[in-house]
Design a protein around this motif. Sequence first.
Motif, mmCIF file in Angstrom:
data_model
loop_
_atom_site.group_PDB
_atom_site.id
_atom_site.type_symbol
_atom_site.label_atom_id
_atom_site.label_comp_id
_atom_site.label_asym_id
_atom_site.label_seq_id
_atom_site.Cartn_x
_atom_site.Cartn_y
_atom_site.Cartn_z
ATOM 1 N N SER A 1 -81.606 20.365 -72.815
ATOM 2 C CA SER A 1 -81.509 20.742 -71.398
ATOM 3 C C SER A 1 -81.353 22.242 -71.240
ATOM 4 C CB SER A 1 -80.332 20.029 -70.720
ATOM 5 O OG SER A 1 -80.610 18.665 -70.591
ATOM 6 N N TYR B 1 -84.010 24.479 -69.058
ATOM 7 C CA TYR B 1 -83.649 24.989 -67.735
ATOM 8 C C TYR B 1 -82.890 26.321 -67.732
ATOM 9 C CZ TYR B 1 -84.763 20.191 -66.461
ATOM 10 O OH TYR B 1 -85.404 18.999 -66.284
ATOM 11 N N PHE C 1 -74.996 22.852 -69.511
ATOM 12 C CA PHE C 1 -76.111 22.101 -70.090
ATOM 13 C C PHE C 1 -75.710 21.316 -71.334
ATOM 14 C CE2 PHE C 1 -78.141 25.849 -68.139
ATOM 15 C CZ PHE C 1 -79.017 25.214 -67.271
#
Length: 192
Positions: free
Chosen positions: A96, A100, A138
């Motif tokens: 993640s 991102y 994250f």
Amino acid sequence: MKTMLTILTLLSSIQIFAFNDFQVGDVILLDLDCRSCQVIESESGGRFSHSGVVISDGRELFAAQSLGYVHHIPIKKFLTYTKKYVVLRPTINTSSFKKYHWEIYKREYYKTPFDDDYRWDDQTLYCSEFLYKFMNRFMNFKHLTSAPMDFTLNWDYWSHHFRNGPPQDIEGIAPNDFYRSTDFKVIFDSVK
């Protein structure tokens, strides 16, 4: 022939970490030699006083840091601060973060002012506070956590350093906490 074999053996044992070995999510801990850096290292019981995280815009790798304000610079430039550094790689899932991180970094962290007072709950960030808050959203660290800070070892120094007094017992985190965490493994140490 024996001398050549000895030289080749020595060269093969030298640890080399090339710029293309860095990965998004790697943490770089620096052992700096300024006065406040030495006091940070003393207070936090380790050799590191500054930190950065490897990020990418999709084309190039950078080291993101909070120094003056949150920003990113080429890794090569980040490593000109000192020859004494460690590269840590997360041992937990980074998918993640890798997917991102750039968008969140640019939208929520980039150009945030540096936290001169080391306060956890304000709109400013010191180096390891930035890394922890940015990465943990994250990665959900399993071991690395913030904790009440203790400034008693160098109280006189900190009393003069902080405008509002030392943030004694206020939540915080230091570069050395990353080094000691099982959420990371050392993949390169420039002094070993």
